[in-house]
Design an enzyme around this catalytic site. Structure first.
Site, short mmCIF file in Angstrom:
data_model
loop_
_atom_site.label_atom_id
_atom_site.label_comp_id
_atom_site.label_asym_id
_atom_site.label_seq_id
_atom_site.Cartn_x
_atom_site.Cartn_y
_atom_site.Cartn_z
N LYS A 14 35.91 39.29 53.56
CA LYS A 14 34.48 39.60 53.11
C LYS A 14 34.30 37.92 52.58
O LYS A 14 33.16 37.60 52.70
CB LYS A 14 34.69 40.37 51.97
CG LYS A 14 34.67 41.90 52.37
CD LYS A 14 34.50 42.91 50.95
CE LYS A 14 35.65 42.73 49.85
NZ LYS A 14 36.86 43.23 50.12
N ARG A 89 31.73 48.25 43.69
CA ARG A 89 32.98 48.86 44.21
C ARG A 89 33.25 50.42 43.43
O ARG A 89 34.22 51.14 43.67
CB ARG A 89 33.96 48.19 43.45
CG ARG A 89 34.84 47.24 44.35
CD ARG A 89 35.65 46.29 43.54
NE ARG A 89 36.88 45.99 44.36
CZ ARG A 89 36.87 44.63 44.84
NH1 ARG A 89 36.23 43.63 44.63
NH2 ARG A 89 38.07 44.23 45.24
N ARG A 128 48.36 35.36 52.29
CA ARG A 128 47.47 34.64 51.31
C ARG A 128 48.06 34.52 50.12
O ARG A 128 47.96 33.24 49.49
CB ARG A 128 46.34 35.72 51.10
CG ARG A 128 45.23 35.14 50.38
CD ARG A 128 43.89 35.64 50.44
NE ARG A 128 43.75 36.97 49.38
CZ ARG A 128 42.73 37.62 49.23
NH1 ARG A 128 41.63 37.39 49.92
NH2 ARG A 128 42.70 38.77 48.40
N ARG A 134 47.28 33.89 43.88
CA ARG A 134 46.46 35.02 43.11
C ARG A 134 47.58 35.95 42.67
O ARG A 134 48.49 36.30 43.31
CB ARG A 134 45.42 35.52 44.19
CG ARG A 134 44.13 34.90 44.17
CD ARG A 134 43.09 35.61 44.93
NE ARG A 134 43.25 37.09 44.65
CZ ARG A 134 42.00 37.58 45.26
NH1 ARG A 134 41.19 37.39 46.19
NH2 ARG A 134 42.02 39.02 45.14
N ARG A 146 45.82 48.41 44.76
CA ARG A 146 44.47 47.74 45.29
C ARG A 146 43.82 48.64 46.16
O ARG A 146 42.71 49.14 46.41
CB ARG A 146 44.56 46.32 45.33
CG ARG A 146 44.37 45.62 44.23
CD ARG A 146 44.74 43.99 44.58
NE ARG A 146 44.10 43.39 45.32
CZ ARG A 146 44.33 42.32 46.10
NH1 ARG A 146 45.60 41.97 46.15
NH2 ARG A 146 43.48 41.63 46.95
P1 ADP Z 1 39.89 41.64 47.19
O1 ADP Z 1 38.60 42.08 47.77
O2 ADP Z 1 40.93 41.06 48.15
O3 ADP Z 1 40.53 42.62 46.37
P2 ADP Z 1 38.52 40.58 44.87
O4 ADP Z 1 38.47 38.75 44.83
O5 ADP Z 1 37.15 40.97 45.28
O6 ADP Z 1 39.60 40.54 45.93
O7 ADP Z 1 39.06 41.35 43.67
C1 ADP Z 1 40.00 41.01 42.83
C2 ADP Z 1 40.03 41.80 41.75
O8 ADP Z 1 39.19 41.55 40.82
C3 ADP Z 1 40.08 43.27 42.28
O9 ADP Z 1 41.40 43.99 42.50
C4 ADP Z 1 39.68 43.93 40.66
O10 ADP Z 1 40.48 44.13 39.87
C5 ADP Z 1 38.72 42.77 40.46
N1 ADP Z 1 37.16 43.08 40.47
C6 ADP Z 1 36.63 42.33 41.45
N2 ADP Z 1 35.15 42.80 41.59
C7 ADP Z 1 35.00 44.01 40.95
C8 ADP Z 1 34.54 44.93 40.85
N3 ADP Z 1 32.92 45.10 41.25
N4 ADP Z 1 34.54 46.12 40.08
C9 ADP Z 1 35.62 46.03 39.30
N5 ADP Z 1 36.60 45.19 39.49
C10 ADP Z 1 36.59 43.92 40.24
#
Ligand code: ADP
Length: 193
Positions: A14, A89, A128, A134, A146
């Site tokens: 994404k 999400r 990654r 991360r 996740r």
């Molecule tokens: P990925 O898609 O690889 O999991 P992101 O950077 O989008 O990576 O998200 C990393 C973490 O940040 C998620 O696992 C969650 O803990 C938190 N997070 C990100 N966006 C949201 C959201 N919209 N609602 C709740 N938690 C979020």
């Protein structure tokens, strides 16, 4: 306005595709993951709270992320479009987003869902983790958590947007440019107006 949600499981690409889409379509990028990591790195109270969830592979509470997105949108009143990456999400987040866009007199144009199977995703995330630093890419338990969160809380949004006839699915495996071309043809096929 062109408002796109880029949808898909962790590791689907994404972020990578968003970077290319914002350049081509002049969109403002809203990545809640990036915003949360910036808060954490700045050591704000919000960032510290968020990190407790992120490091376990759990979703951050809805009110926290919804507030962040609202602030971001309010700070960009002249935007000609947004790309939402990693948001919404959950169903409450999706409903809040519809309402926020309504305040802008606009709505979601399309939801582009990147389809990648889980084995490939785990491989990508482990890889990654070796360079990104991360915390949530470091061990397989967190990564699996996740995916569970994704299955339980995020995947239902696919039918939420299918019911609105806004969901388009795109194969997320192959060359980055090939996937980008598929996303662009989904966008270019939209009727503007
Ligand atoms: P990925 O898609 O690889 O999991 P992101 O950077 O989008 O990576 O998200 C990393 C973490 O940040 C998620 O696992 C969650 O803990 C938190 N997070 C990100 N966006 C949201 C959201 N919209 N609602 C709740 N938690 C979020």
């Amino acid at each position: 306005m062109l408002n796109i949600i880029i949808f898909g499981p962790p590791g689907a690409g994404k972020g990578t595709q968003s970077e290319k889409l914002i350049a081509k379509y002049s969109l403002q990028h809203i990545s809640t993951g990036d915003l949360l990591r910036a808060e954490r790195n700045a050591g704000t109270p919000l960032g510290n709270t968020a990190n407790e969830y992120i490091s376990k592979g759990e979703l951050v509470p809805d009110d926290v992320v919804i507030g962040m997105v609202r602030n971001f949108m309010a700070a960009h009143p002249d935007a000609t479009g947004f790309i939402f990456d990693g948001f919404p999400r959950t169903t409450p987040q999706a409903e809040a987003l519809d309402n926020m866009l309504l305040e802008f007199n606009t709505s979601i144009s399309t939801v582009l869902g990147l389809e990648v199977e889980e084995d490939e995703l785990v491989k990508r995330l482990v890889l990654r983790g070796q360079t990104s630093g991360r915390v949530d890419d470091q061990d397989e338990d967190t990564i699996r958590n996740r995916f569970r969160e994704y299955q339980n809380k995020t995947l239902p949004l696919q039918s939420f947007y299918q019911q609105q006839a806004k969901y388009q699915s795109v194969k997320g495996i192959g060359e980055i440019d090939e996937i980008f071309a598929s996303l662009c043809s989904c966008i270019d096929g939209l009727k503007h107006g």
